[in-house]
Motif scaffolding. Structure first.
Motif, mmCIF file in Angstrom:
data_model
loop_
_atom_site.group_PDB
_atom_site.id
_atom_site.type_symbol
_atom_site.label_atom_id
_atom_site.label_comp_id
_atom_site.label_asym_id
_atom_site.label_seq_id
_atom_site.Cartn_x
_atom_site.Cartn_y
_atom_site.Cartn_z
ATOM 1 N N UNK A 288 48.156 102.336 -1.843
ATOM 2 C CA UNK A 288 48.119 101.493 -3.040
ATOM 3 C C UNK A 288 46.698 101.445 -3.612
ATOM 4 N N UNK A 289 46.538 101.792 -4.906
ATOM 5 C CA UNK A 289 47.587 102.171 -5.853
ATOM 6 C C UNK A 289 48.071 103.605 -5.627
ATOM 7 N N UNK B 192 50.835 109.189 -15.620
ATOM 8 C CA UNK B 192 50.084 107.982 -15.949
ATOM 9 C C UNK B 192 50.626 106.751 -15.253
ATOM 10 N N UNK B 193 49.742 105.808 -15.048
ATOM 11 C CA UNK B 193 50.132 104.582 -14.378
ATOM 12 C C UNK B 193 50.080 104.747 -12.869
ATOM 13 N N UNK C 272 59.600 99.039 -17.369
ATOM 14 C CA UNK C 272 58.157 98.979 -17.159
ATOM 15 C C UNK C 272 57.726 99.849 -15.981
ATOM 16 N N UNK C 273 58.693 100.387 -15.256
ATOM 17 C CA UNK C 273 58.347 101.315 -14.180
ATOM 18 C C UNK C 273 57.657 102.532 -14.805
ATOM 19 N N UNK C 274 56.583 103.042 -14.198
ATOM 20 C CA UNK C 274 55.885 104.190 -14.805
ATOM 21 C C UNK C 274 56.810 105.397 -14.959
ATOM 22 N N UNK D 183 59.302 114.526 -10.565
ATOM 23 C CA UNK D 183 59.636 114.970 -9.220
ATOM 24 C C UNK D 183 58.382 115.275 -8.412
ATOM 25 N N UNK D 184 57.258 115.482 -9.087
ATOM 26 C CA UNK D 184 55.995 115.580 -8.370
ATOM 27 C C UNK D 184 55.655 114.251 -7.686
ATOM 28 N N UNK D 185 55.983 113.131 -8.351
ATOM 29 C CA UNK D 185 55.781 111.816 -7.737
ATOM 30 C C UNK D 185 56.687 111.648 -6.518
ATOM 31 N N UNK D 186 57.939 112.099 -6.644
ATOM 32 C CA UNK D 186 58.872 112.063 -5.522
ATOM 33 C C UNK D 186 58.321 112.870 -4.353
ATOM 34 N N UNK D 187 57.805 114.065 -4.673
ATOM 35 C CA UNK D 187 57.246 114.936 -3.638
ATOM 36 C C UNK D 187 56.028 114.310 -2.973
#
Length: 371
Positions: free
Chosen positions: A12-13, A19-20, A113-115, A119-123
């Motif tokens: 975190x973060x 973004x976000x 409001x979720x960024x 799928x890169x974030x999932x990975x």
């Protein structure tokens, strides 16, 4: 009710690709088997859009999982040899943080409001679990099914050298126009339901019609015309089973779709569905290869790969599996390509274990034994 689900708190973060960042986010996962002293026998599974982390039964949760016949002691993914991890995708509503989760900054659900989710974030969330949560430096094998296959490609591109072998199951290096068009219609069906209310729905005022239509569209593309013909033909419902209103349900195939949709409507959060659907459309290996999928795939550093596709898949057609196989081979991996003739279409990997099981189990059996 027993629950084998575990949680890993993400750093975190947690920065997002478009973004976000997320604060206090987590992913849900389950494990089977024992991690070896050298931590070199781990397999990570990324799922499709809707499944949770419960891929198979265990002592902690004996209920059947979505890949029950594939995973377990003596099964194709043999948990007597492998330590298997299945992670629920970031953005889902099956235990991981997503639009339905509480935003710690407001105390209310994130909703829209979720960024923006990729799928890169999932990975990257899956990688954080593996490397930081479980202390595994290198996966023995990474398995990705459908949307999870795209997440797996993103994992290997972002974290080179941290996967030895890969099993690609009915996936794609980028969404083709047909898949984008279908998912666009699914999202439109949800958004045009008045009860969606720009994401501010409730259990009492819920976008039931939109979710029903989205699910029906999905189910139609998950199976092949061959199977629809074989299962339902033009069989009509008995008169007492038909709807009396004009243009009501008359054929068995219509009744099947309706029943399938009704089971799904309240099992998946609409906003989560929208986010993961769009993330699937956005993913493109060509971004890593100066506009070329082949060049993007050539950046993946693994030793061995199994790429499986099915001839009747209209959502992730066989030529896309061939594209992945050629790209990984050009990158230097020893690649096995298997084209199956299953009539079940895209969903074949979930139901046609008689064919998928030997292919996946045989590949894993041939991998070098961990030291």
């Amino acid at each position: 009710m027993p629950d084998a689900r575990k949680y890993f708190e993400l750093p975190s973060p947690f920065a997002m690709k478009r973004g976000g960042a997320l604060t206090g986010a987590h992913v849900a996962y389950e494990t089977w088997g024992e991690l070896s002293p050298r931590r070199d026998n781990a397999i990570l599974i990324f799922t499709g859009l809707s499944p949770d982390a419960h891929a198979a039964s265990s002592e902690a949760d004996p209920s059947p999982g979505w890949w029950e016949r594939m995973l377990g002691p003596g099964k194709p993914i043999d948990t007597e040899r492998w330590f298997v991890i299945c992670v629920n995708a970031l953005g889902s509503d099956k235990g991981s943080s997503g639009p339905a989760s509480i935003n710690p900054a407001t105390g209310e659900p994130y909703r829209l409001d979720f960024p923006k989710l990729t799928l890169e974030d999932v990975a990257n969330a899956g990688h954080a679990l593996v490397s930081e949560g479980l202390g595994i430096e290198r996966l023995a094998c990474l398995i990705g099914c459908s949307m999870g296959g795209m997440s797996a490609l993103a994992y290997m591109l972002a974290h080179p050298g941290q996967v030895r072998a890969h099993i690609s199951v009915d996936t794609a290096p980028q969404a083709q126009p047909f898949a984008i068009a279908i998912r666009s219609l699914q999202r439109e069906a949800i958004r045009l339901d008045p009860n969606w209310n720009d994401g501010h729905y409730s259990r009492e005022c819920y976008p039931t019609n939109g979710m029903s239509m989205a699910r029906k569209l999905g189910v139609i593309t998950y199976r092949s015309a061959m199977e629809w013909n074989g299962r339902f033909a033009r069989i009509r419902l008995d008169p007492d089973q038909r709807e009396e209103q004009p243009f009501g349900v008359e054929f068995q195939v219509e009744s099947y779709l309706e029943a399938h949709a009704q089971r799904f409507i309240h099992q998946f959060d609409p906003n989560c569905y929208l986010y993961l659907s769009r993330a699937s459309d956005w993913f493109d290996v060509a971004e890593y290869g100066n506009g070329s999928v082949h060049e993007g795939l050539k950046r993946i550093c693994i030793e061995q790969a199994l790429v499986i596709g099915v001839t009747t898949d209209i959502l992730f057609p066989l030529e896309q599996q061939e594209q992945i196989a050629h790209g990984l081979k050009a990158a230097g991996a020893k690649v096995e390509f298997v084209a199956l003739d299953s009539p079940q279409g895209h969903d074949a990997f979930l139901v046609d274990i008689e064919h998928y099981g030997p292919a996946i189990g045989g590949f894993l059996e041939r991998l070098p034994k961990p030291d």
